[in-house]
Design a protein around this motif. Structure first.
Motif, PDB file in Angstrom:
ATOM      1  N   ASP A 248     -17.799  13.886 -33.619  1.00 40.52           N
ATOM      2  CA  ASP A 248     -16.831  14.481 -34.531  1.00 40.52           C
ATOM      3  C   ASP A 248     -15.493  13.791 -34.266  1.00 40.52           C
ATOM      4  O   ASP A 248     -14.771  14.149 -33.335  1.00 40.52           O
ATOM      5  CB  ASP A 248     -16.746  15.986 -34.293  1.00 40.52           C
TER       6      ASP A 248
ATOM      7  N   SER B 133     -12.737  13.795 -35.975  1.00 37.00           N
ATOM      8  CA  SER B 133     -11.587  14.686 -36.180  1.00 37.00           C
ATOM      9  C   SER B 133     -11.272  15.464 -34.912  1.00 37.00           C
ATOM     10  O   SER B 133     -10.117  15.508 -34.468  1.00 37.00           O
ATOM     11  CB  SER B 133     -11.869  15.674 -37.317  1.00 37.00           C
ATOM     12  N   ALA B 134     -12.285  16.080 -34.324  1.00 31.70           N
ATOM     13  CA  ALA B 134     -12.091  16.883 -33.117  1.00 31.70           C
ATOM     14  C   ALA B 134     -11.683  16.005 -31.937  1.00 31.70           C
ATOM     15  O   ALA B 134     -10.833  16.394 -31.132  1.00 31.70           O
ATOM     16  CB  ALA B 134     -13.358  17.664 -32.794  1.00 31.70           C
TER      17      ALA B 134
ATOM     18  N   LYS C  83      -8.064  14.965 -32.280  1.00 36.91           N
ATOM     19  CA  LYS C  83      -7.196  16.119 -32.035  1.00 36.91           C
ATOM     20  C   LYS C  83      -7.086  16.374 -30.529  1.00 36.91           C
ATOM     21  O   LYS C  83      -5.997  16.567 -29.988  1.00 36.91           O
ATOM     22  CB  LYS C  83      -7.737  17.353 -32.766  1.00 36.91           C
ATOM     23  N   LYS C  84      -8.223  16.348 -29.859  1.00 36.86           N
ATOM     24  CA  LYS C  84      -8.247  16.625 -28.425  1.00 36.86           C
ATOM     25  C   LYS C  84      -7.543  15.534 -27.604  1.00 36.86           C
ATOM     26  O   LYS C  84      -6.747  15.833 -26.714  1.00 36.86           O
ATOM     27  CB  LYS C  84      -9.692  16.759 -27.951  1.00 36.86           C
TER      28      LYS C  84
ATOM     29  N   LYS D 192     -11.927  15.098 -42.039  1.00 37.63           N
ATOM     30  CA  LYS D 192     -13.278  15.339 -41.536  1.00 37.63           C
ATOM     31  C   LYS D 192     -14.024  14.010 -41.544  1.00 37.63           C
ATOM     32  O   LYS D 192     -14.123  13.348 -42.581  1.00 37.63           O
ATOM     33  CB  LYS D 192     -14.001  16.368 -42.404  1.00 37.63           C
TER      34      LYS D 192
END
Length: 128
Positions: free
Chosen positions: A36, A38-39, A42-43, A51
């Motif tokens: 993922d 996107s995740a 972000k992290k 997405k």
């Protein structure tokens, strides 16, 4: 030669992921990895990103044949399929074209395998 096969569709992102996974299974692929993007962005970077998911697909019998023909071909496995949300609300599904990457390998034994896998991945993209 394009290095990928792609199709733009409408739908709900998670439903498209499921449909792609189902179509891969019909063609003998399993999804070994799912990233993922996107995740992850972000992290790791605290960045908001659309997405975007990478599915690492493997067809074990073909992978085995390819590895027997060229032991370093593992650097190009698994076959990646991406699902990404576009700005217009549509979703793009794209898969690697193995024939494009096989040009760099220059191993005649891999050509038929790459062609067959490419046809299967193109079918997956077209069926979504």
């Amino acid at each position: 030669m394009e290095y990928y096969f792609a199709k733009t569709i409408t739908g709900e992102f998670e439903e498209v992921i499921k449909k792609v996974t189902d179509e891969l299974e019909k063609e003998g692929f399993g999804v070994l990895t799912e990233i993922d993007i996107s995740a992850t962005l972000k992290k790791k970077l605290d960045v908001d990103f659309k997405k975007y998911r990478i599915l690492g697909a493997c067809n074990a019998p073909y992978a085995h044949k390819a590895l027997k023909a060229e032991d370093k071909i593992g650097t190009m496995l698994p076959c990646n399929v991406i699902v990404q949300e576009l700005e217009n609300g549509k979703i793009e599904v794209a898969a690697v074209n193995p024939m494009a990457s096989m040009q760099a390998v220059k191993n005649k034994d891999l050509e038929d395998i790459a062609l067959e896998i490419g046809n299967k991945l193109k079918k997956v993209v077209n069926q979504v």
